[in-house]
Design a protein around this motif. Structure first.
Motif, PDB file in Angstrom:
ATOM      1  N   ASP A 129       0.053  -3.845   2.758  1.00  7.35           N
ATOM      2  CA  ASP A 129       1.167  -3.942   1.796  1.00  7.35           C
ATOM      3  C   ASP A 129       1.270  -5.307   1.122  1.00  7.35           C
ATOM      4  O   ASP A 129       2.306  -5.651   0.556  1.00  7.35           O
ATOM      5  N   ILE A 130       0.204  -6.092   1.165  1.00  7.70           N
ATOM      6  CA  ILE A 130       0.207  -7.414   0.536  1.00  7.70           C
ATOM      7  C   ILE A 130      -0.839  -7.428  -0.586  1.00  7.70           C
ATOM      8  O   ILE A 130      -2.003  -7.058  -0.370  1.00  7.70           O
ATOM      9  N   LEU A 131      -0.417  -7.836  -1.785  1.00  4.79           N
ATOM     10  CA  LEU A 131      -1.321  -7.921  -2.932  1.00  4.79           C
ATOM     11  C   LEU A 131      -2.100  -9.237  -2.867  1.00  4.79           C
ATOM     12  O   LEU A 131      -1.530 -10.294  -2.573  1.00  4.79           O
ATOM     13  N   SER A 132      -3.393  -9.150  -3.204  1.00  6.48           N
ATOM     14  CA  SER A 132      -4.231 -10.340  -3.250  1.00  6.48           C
ATOM     15  C   SER A 132      -5.374 -10.111  -4.226  1.00  6.48           C
ATOM     16  O   SER A 132      -5.644  -8.964  -4.614  1.00  6.48           O
ATOM     17  N   PRO A 133      -6.024 -11.176  -4.686  1.00  8.77           N
ATOM     18  CA  PRO A 133      -7.146 -11.008  -5.636  1.00  8.77           C
ATOM     19  C   PRO A 133      -8.299 -10.254  -4.983  1.00  8.77           C
ATOM     20  O   PRO A 133      -8.474 -10.280  -3.767  1.00  8.77           O
ATOM     21  N   THR A 134      -9.094  -9.582  -5.810  1.00 11.05           N
ATOM     22  CA  THR A 134     -10.260  -8.873  -5.274  1.00 11.05           C
ATOM     23  C   THR A 134     -11.408  -9.836  -5.073  1.00 11.05           C
ATOM     24  O   THR A 134     -11.476 -10.880  -5.684  1.00 11.05           O
ATOM     25  N   GLY A 139       1.937 -13.883  -6.907  1.00  7.41           N
ATOM     26  CA  GLY A 139       0.999 -14.229  -5.857  1.00  7.41           C
ATOM     27  C   GLY A 139      -0.444 -13.915  -6.187  1.00  7.41           C
ATOM     28  O   GLY A 139      -1.352 -14.279  -5.439  1.00  7.41           O
ATOM     29  N   VAL A 140      -0.668 -13.239  -7.322  1.00 13.18           N
ATOM     30  CA  VAL A 140      -2.030 -12.945  -7.781  1.00 13.18           C
ATOM     31  C   VAL A 140      -2.156 -13.512  -9.191  1.00 13.18           C
ATOM     32  O   VAL A 140      -1.531 -13.007 -10.124  1.00 13.18           O
ATOM     33  N   ARG A 141      -2.938 -14.566  -9.334  1.00 12.40           N
ATOM     34  CA  ARG A 141      -3.009 -15.286 -10.611  1.00 12.40           C
ATOM     35  C   ARG A 141      -3.451 -14.388 -11.759  1.00 12.40           C
ATOM     36  O   ARG A 141      -2.923 -14.491 -12.874  1.00 12.40           O
ATOM     37  N   GLU A 142      -4.388 -13.497 -11.509  1.00 13.21           N
ATOM     38  CA  GLU A 142      -4.864 -12.617 -12.572  1.00 13.21           C
ATOM     39  C   GLU A 142      -3.748 -11.707 -13.094  1.00 13.21           C
ATOM     40  O   GLU A 142      -3.656 -11.440 -14.293  1.00 13.21           O
TER      41      GLU A 142
END
Length: 333
Positions: free
Chosen positions: A328-333, A91-94
């Protein structure tokens, strides 16, 4: 390889004569005995011609040699594997780019200090995979009793409310506190995957959270028994992944690395993955997570996390990226 196992490709009379006259019984004996001329001088007259002996020796060498592989075919296969890996996202492209995706027949280690986001990353990766593939299921092995069903439900609903019940049905959670229990579960899974009668969603991802309490108590500075057990267990995981096309994520704890960790691109990293230096080489990738300072934006304050590749078979080491975890959800900075 004994030469008599090659009959009738090699005449039985020749095999007997080589044994009686030259003491040649195996492939090693004939290949390292000397020249064909040296051998034929010791054989009874008329046993075999020089050209036929050379032909039979060549046949033996071909049978015992490892098969050759063309470089362009290997490159094409690796490229295909990398492409399949990259199709599975956390879910986080990086983060996906760091490890080449979270798919494929691999064992991926995620390590880092408490609160760095190890479990959150593994859980989000599993949920994303179950949402994307309705024919897949996942096995989560909880070794500490910390698995949160409530957080899992919230995460599934965040990504796909409509499929939330279906996804949760395909996530199996097993509570295990020792290595024997984990082995029993994995053996049952192996038997199930090997069965031709296996129907319904198939397990494509396994998470062990965490592997540290399973292996650390057996490791000792004065005995190799614990290390042998760890090597055997990790080899079994790799064979399971490669045989059935599984992605296995093992979450690992940390230990001190004074004055700093040389595997890291940052001198401020004073911790390292637990279970000793050899454990890193028992997985296909080691991803290190750590939490840095909190940052304030329009949505409020959130902590910034760093993910760094310590070692990988498919991507570069000492590469890193940042991400954030909010609710608790990962996302791009």
């Amino acid at each position: 390889m004994r030469l008599d196992s090659l009959v009738p490709s090699i005449p039985a009379e020749l095999v007997v004569a080589l044994n009686n006259s030259c003491g040649i019984r195996t492939d090693t004996d004939i290949l390292f005995f000397g020249s064909s001329l040296d051998i034929i001088k010791k054989l009874p007259l008329g046993t075999v011609t020089l050209s036929d002996l050379e032909k039979f020796t060549q046949l033996i060498a071909e049978r015992v040699s490892a098969p050759g592989h063309r470089g362009d075919e290997i490159l094409a296969e690796i490229s295909g594997q990398n492409e399949r890996h990259s199709q599975v996202s956390c879910g986080v492209r990086e983060l996906d780019d760091l490890v080449g995706g979270f798919g494929g027949s691999r064992v991926i280690e995620i390590s880092g200090e408490k609160g760095s986001g190890k479990t959150a990353l593994a859980l989000q990766t599993v949920i994303q995979r179950l949402v994307a593939d309705v024919n897949s299921s996942a096995l989560w092995i909880d070794t500490s009793g910390d698995f949160s069903a409530e957080k899992t439900v919230q995460l599934v609903r965040h990504f796909d409310v409509a499929m939330s019940e279906n996804v949760l049905e395909r996530l199996q959670v097993s509570l295990c506190f020792n290595i024997e229990a984990v082995r029993d579960i994995l053996e049952s899974l192996r038997i199930s995957l090997s069965s031709l009668r296996n129907v319904g969603p198939t397990v494509r991802c396994i998470v062990i959270d965490s592997v540290t309490p399973l292996l650390l108590p057996s490791l000792s500075a004065v005995s190799s028994q614990g290390h042998a057990m760890m090597s055997t267990f990790m080899r079994q995981l790799r064979e399971l992944a490669q045989t059935f096309g599984l992605t296995i994520i093992v979450i690992n704890g940390t230990s001190a690395a004074a004055p700093f960790n040389p595997s890291s691109a940052f001198e401020s990293t004073i911790r390292k993955p637990a279970l000793g230096p050899s454990f890193t080489f028992m997985t296909d990738c080691t991803l290190w997570l750590r939490k840095t300072q909190d940052v304030l934006d329009s949505e409020g304050e959130f902590p910034v996390h760093i993910a760094e590749v310590f070692r990988s078979r498919t991507t570069r080491s000492k590469t890193w990226c940042t991400f954030k975890i909010s609710r608790d959800i990962l996302s791009p900075t």
